[in-house]
Design a protein around this motif. Structure first.
Motif, short mmCIF file in Angstrom:
data_model
loop_
_atom_site.label_atom_id
_atom_site.label_comp_id
_atom_site.label_asym_id
_atom_site.label_seq_id
_atom_site.Cartn_x
_atom_site.Cartn_y
_atom_site.Cartn_z
N GLN A 183 -52.60 -8.20 23.65
CA GLN A 183 -51.45 -8.18 24.57
C GLN A 183 -51.26 -6.83 24.95
O GLN A 183 -51.04 -6.36 26.14
N LEU A 184 -51.34 -5.73 24.18
CA LEU A 184 -50.88 -4.34 24.23
C LEU A 184 -51.96 -3.48 24.92
O LEU A 184 -51.61 -2.80 25.68
N ILE A 185 -53.30 -4.06 25.17
CA ILE A 185 -54.23 -3.34 25.79
C ILE A 185 -54.08 -3.60 27.26
O ILE A 185 -54.80 -3.08 28.12
N GLN A 186 -53.42 -4.75 27.59
CA GLN A 186 -53.14 -5.07 29.02
C GLN A 186 -52.26 -3.98 29.53
O GLN A 186 -51.52 -3.42 28.95
N PRO A 187 -52.48 -3.51 31.00
CA PRO A 187 -51.67 -2.59 31.70
C PRO A 187 -50.16 -3.07 31.88
O PRO A 187 -49.82 -4.23 32.48
N GLN A 188 -49.24 -2.66 30.99
CA GLN A 188 -47.88 -2.73 31.11
C GLN A 188 -47.06 -1.61 30.69
O GLN A 188 -47.61 -0.65 29.82
N ASP A 189 -45.55 -1.56 30.97
CA ASP A 189 -44.91 -0.54 30.46
C ASP A 189 -44.65 -0.54 29.22
O ASP A 189 -44.73 -1.70 28.64
N PRO A 190 -44.06 0.61 28.57
CA PRO A 190 -43.46 0.48 27.19
C PRO A 190 -42.51 -0.53 26.81
O PRO A 190 -42.46 -1.02 25.81
N ASP A 191 -41.63 -0.75 27.77
CA ASP A 191 -40.48 -1.83 27.80
C ASP A 191 -41.04 -3.06 27.37
O ASP A 191 -40.98 -3.89 26.53
N ALA A 192 -42.32 -3.51 28.06
CA ALA A 192 -42.83 -4.75 28.07
C ALA A 192 -43.61 -4.83 26.61
O ALA A 192 -43.64 -5.94 26.00
N MET A 193 -44.01 -3.73 26.04
CA MET A 193 -44.72 -3.52 24.75
C MET A 193 -43.97 -3.92 24.08
O MET A 193 -44.29 -4.60 22.79
N LEU A 194 -42.67 -3.45 23.85
CA LEU A 194 -41.65 -3.67 22.83
C LEU A 194 -41.13 -5.00 22.81
O LEU A 194 -41.00 -5.53 21.69
N HIS A 195 -41.06 -5.46 24.03
CA HIS A 195 -40.59 -7.12 23.99
C HIS A 195 -41.68 -7.90 23.46
O HIS A 195 -41.71 -9.08 22.65
N ALA A 196 -42.94 -7.46 23.70
CA ALA A 196 -44.42 -8.32 23.14
C ALA A 196 -43.95 -8.24 21.38
O ALA A 196 -44.41 -9.17 20.83
N VAL A 197 -43.68 -6.88 20.71
CA VAL A 197 -43.70 -6.79 19.46
C VAL A 197 -42.70 -7.88 18.90
O VAL A 197 -42.47 -8.58 17.99
N VAL A 198 -41.51 -7.82 19.47
CA VAL A 198 -40.17 -8.92 19.01
C VAL A 198 -40.68 -10.32 19.22
O VAL A 198 -40.38 -10.87 18.32
N ARG A 199 -41.39 -10.39 20.23
CA ARG A 199 -41.75 -11.96 20.46
C ARG A 199 -42.59 -12.27 19.37
O ARG A 199 -42.70 -13.43 18.75
N THR A 200 -43.83 -11.39 18.93
CA THR A 200 -44.62 -11.54 18.03
C THR A 200 -44.05 -11.71 16.70
O THR A 200 -44.34 -12.85 15.99
N TYR A 223 -34.28 -14.87 15.51
CA TYR A 223 -33.92 -13.68 16.24
C TYR A 223 -34.46 -12.55 15.63
O TYR A 223 -34.94 -12.21 14.62
N THR A 224 -34.92 -11.68 16.80
CA THR A 224 -35.73 -10.41 16.43
C THR A 224 -35.20 -9.35 17.31
O THR A 224 -35.13 -9.78 18.73
N ALA A 225 -34.95 -8.18 16.96
CA ALA A 225 -34.43 -7.15 17.88
C ALA A 225 -35.17 -5.88 17.38
O ALA A 225 -35.05 -5.58 16.32
N ILE A 226 -35.31 -4.91 18.47
CA ILE A 226 -35.49 -3.32 17.97
C ILE A 226 -34.28 -2.77 18.76
O ILE A 226 -34.28 -2.68 19.96
N TYR A 227 -33.91 -1.69 17.93
CA TYR A 227 -32.72 -0.92 18.05
C TYR A 227 -33.32 0.64 18.12
O TYR A 227 -34.11 0.98 17.04
N THR A 228 -33.21 1.61 18.99
CA THR A 228 -33.55 2.84 18.70
C THR A 228 -32.32 3.73 19.42
O THR A 228 -31.59 3.56 19.96
N GLY A 229 -32.48 5.16 18.94
CA GLY A 229 -31.52 5.98 19.53
C GLY A 229 -31.83 6.66 20.93
O GLY A 229 -33.08 6.90 21.00
N ILE A 230 -30.75 6.58 21.97
CA ILE A 230 -31.01 7.19 23.32
C ILE A 230 -29.73 7.92 23.28
O ILE A 230 -28.58 7.24 23.36
#
Length: 719
Positions: free
Chosen positions: A381-398, A407-414
């Motif tokens: 999934q990640l080798i497909q052309p997509q932005d980093p936000d879509a990659m993070l959503h692919a990780v939580v779905r996986t 439920y799965t979520a990723i939190y990070t500092g901004i």
């Protein structure tokens, strides 16, 4: 007012009443268990005698059908002994588990209910007691009552376990109906359905629906009311009841004479398997009631499902193969067909077992046992052309799909705040937080919810998460880099806009000064010069006065031009350099400071400049910014502190940075660091200093050193 002593209080009375009730219940359970066990043991010889003399060959009604002996095999006495051993071993398991529960849980009401249920069911279910007690009024009536009590107590246990409350509330009415039906069955000596001419279909529906209600109450309690420990207890109860019910239904169907040859050896096997499946009930009840050793039941459930499904598949494969090959080879003894079927089963056993194990694991816990296959799919999934936000959503779905969690979520500092950047599903139960670490730095956290309330994660789950988190680190880092580039682009655009706005504001300011003030003055000067030229010949005295006024206007205009130039860039910077301009500014500020100290009778402020080494050629913007910052800081020292000494230091660091420090020994100046704009001119001055340093990529700090006073530090990079 009524006064009660501690011993005579209502609370103490209630405790004594509860204690006496508990002791009576304990005495009843103990007496009932001992008497039932004694009567059961006394009937064993009579049961063996009746089996050998009558029941095996001729049958004993519905309890024991006629069972002819096989042509070759054991004798009649040996078969009688086998049937006795099967029933006695079945009851022995119930008695032993009841004894352990009675020993360990003697003071727990649910333990007493479990003992009554296991003693009564273990004694009355085998055909031993009813067959051997025929002709003995007391013993037969006693075990009819025990049979009734077995279903009543077992139903009560399943409706109340583990906290002693009916859940859901309407289940108490179902229990009343169950108790009435069982009492009526006792009154009519097991012939109630025949006496009232109730069809067999209604009997089947009654027993099926009542059993479903008992199981539903445990499932409902598990999903809505139970704590973590109670969930484990409920799992054991439902697991044992499921094995017992499935075994009872399956083996009862096989007791039909259409499925076997009806010999005594066949009934030995059928009785042994039926009793073995029902012994799961007392063993699991013992684990659930005692609670001290609530082992994780999930692996046991999975293995049971695997090997149960495997057994069914093997039997089906063997049966279908034998029937098919028998027709192909047209054999009657099935020797060749049996040989080929055995070979097929042997070859298919291992791959079938692995496939069933994998499917059941994924059904219950997802794909935690195969993390590398999950990572391979995620990588695709990640080798497909997509932005980093879509990659993070692919990780939580996986993660959510692989572990079958809600439920799965990723939190990070901004910007210094923890922010949700990707999520999948809904948070139904408690969540667990796992750090996402890459290159020794925590980049964010992975939040995962439990599959059910109070349920943790197994070692396989944690292994899967550990592998996945290692791969998620670079993805989160890539997302951070992308976000940083976006923020830099936004800052760059904002800086460009500010520069353009500041430049245009400066041009507008100069234009106003030139157009509204300087241009009219110059025009007036030209007009005055022309007028004076006219009066030179006619009235020389008037021309002289006009030229004198013209000279004054020219001087004031020159002063205004100098002021305008000074606002653009202090002339002293060009004349004396940065150090000299600051020294001159110090000299100008020292005079009013000395006069102010003299009026107040205070010590004169001593301002010194410290520049240990010659400064390199500085950009014009840096010189102006440093000069303005130093000037504003010195004005603050003079106006707002009671300092007696102040030192201005200019130096170059080894990394090519210009360091400017203004330090005094005052004690009363508290700079408004949190919101400097709210403090009038002082706040505006601090904001101006901070902005001038920031415009050049520098650092501005103001603090109180350990020795007292105030220190302003400015660091400006020159590269």
């Amino acid at each position: 007012m009524l006064h009660l002593s501690k011993a005579g209080s209502p609370v103490a009375g209630n405790k004594r009443q509860v204690l006496w009730s508990m002791r009576i219940a304990q005495l009843f359970v103990l007496s009932f268990s001992l008497l039932t066990a004694a009567l059961y043991v006394s009937l064993i010889p009579q049961y063996y005698k009746i089996l050998v003399e009558k029941c095996i060959l001729q049958g004993c009604g519905n309890l024991v059908p006629a069972m002819p002996l096989p042509a070759t095999g054991w004798s009649l006495e040996q078969f009688g002994l086998l049937f006795v051993l099967i029933d006695v071993l079945f009851t022995f398991v119930f008695y032993m588990t009841s004894a352990i529960v009675l020993w360990k849980g003697f003071r727990e009401p649910m333990g007493l209910v479990a003992v009554v249920a296991m003693i009564s069911f273990g004694s009355s279910f085998p055909s031993l007691v009813m067959t051997a007690s025929e002709g003995t009024v007391f013993t037969q009536d006693w075990f009819l009552g025990v049979s009734m009590l077995s279903w009543v107590s077992l139903s009560l246990f399943l409706l109340l376990f583990p906290n002693g409350k009916f859940v859901p509330n309407w289940s108490r009415y179902i229990f009343v109906i169950i108790m009435i039906v069982d009492v009526m069955t006792l009154v009519y000596e097991g012939q109630m359905w025949e006496r009232f001419h109730i069809p067999a279909l209604f009997q089947f529906l009654w027993y099926g629906l009542s059993t479903l209600v008992l199981i539903y109450s445990q499932v409902y309690r598990f999903r809505n009311r139970a704590t973590a420990a109670e969930r484990q207890q409920t799992k054991w109860v439902v697991y044992g009841a499921s094995i017992g019910i499935v075994g009872f239904i399956g083996m009862s169907a096989l007791f039909d004479p259409n499925f076997h040859d009806g010999t005594a050896l066949t009934y030995v096997y059928l009785n042994a398997v039926l009793n073995a499946s029902l012994t799961a009930i007392p063993i699991t009840l013992m684990f659930a009631v005692l609670r001290q050793r609530l082992w994780n039941i999930d692996p046991l459930v999975k293995r049971t499902l695997v090997y149960g499904s495997l057994s069914v598949c093997i039997v089906l494969i063997y049966t279908v193969t034998v029937i098919y090959l028998s027709r192909v080879f047209q054999t009657r003894d099935h020797y060749v067909a049996s040989l080929l079927a055995t070979a097929i089963v042997a070859v298919a056993f291992a791959p079938l077992k692995e496939w069933l194990q994998r499917q059941i694991n994924r059904l219950m816990k997802g794909r935690h046992d195969d993390p590398y296959a999950v990572l391979l799919e995620l990588g695709n999934q990640l080798i497909q052309p997509q932005d980093p936000d879509a990659m993070l959503h692919a990780v939580v779905r996986t993660v959510k799909e692989a572990l079958r969690i809600p439920y799965t979520a990723i939190y990070t500092g901004i910007g210094g705040q923890t922010t949700l950047v990707a999520s999948a599903g809904n948070l139904l139960y408690e969540q667990h937080v796992l750090p996402i670490i890459h290159r020794g730095k925590e980049l964010g956290t992975l939040h995962i919810a439990s599959r059910s309330a109070g349920e943790g994660f197994t070692a396989d789950d944690n292994k899967f998460l550990d592998v996945l988190l290692r791969q998620a680190g670079p993805i989160v880092e890539n997302w951070h880099m992308t976000q940083g580039m976006k923020l830099l682009a936004e800052d760059l655009q904002e800086s460009r806009e500010k520069l353009v706005l500041a430049r245009e504001e400066e041009r507008l300011y100069i234009r106003k000064n030139l157009h509204d003030d300087l241009a009219p003055r110059l025009a007036a000067l030209a007009l005055n010069a022309a007028t004076a030229q006219i009066y030179v010949k006619k009235q020389p005295e008037v021309a002289i006065d006009m030229l004198a006024d013209l000279r004054k206007v020219i001087r004031s205009t020159v002063d205004e031009i100098r002021t305008l130039v000074h606002d653009l860039r202090p002339p002293t910077l060009d004349e004396l350099g940065l150090v000299g301009a600051i020294q001159e500014r110090i000299a100008l500020l020292s005079k009013p400071a000395a006069m102010l100290a003299g009026e107040k009778g205070a010590e004169v402020l001593d301002i010194g400049l410290y520049a240990p080494r010659p400064l390199p050629s500085l950009p014009a913007a840096v010189e102006v910014a440093v000069y303005r910052i130093v000037t504003e800081a010195l004005v603050n020292v003079v106006k707002h502190t009671k300092a007696t000494t102040c030192t201005v230091s200019l130096d170059m660091s080894e990394t090519g940075q210009l360091q400017v420090e203004i330090r005094d020994n005052g004690a009363d100046f508290a700079p408004p660091l949190a919101n400097p704009v709210t403090d009038g001119k002082s706040g505006i001055g601090l904001v101006s200093m901070r902005e001038r340093a920031a415009e050049l990529g520098g650092l501005f700090t103001i603090d109180r050193p350990m020795g007292g006073g105030t220190r302003v530090l400015v660091v400006i990079p020159l590269t």
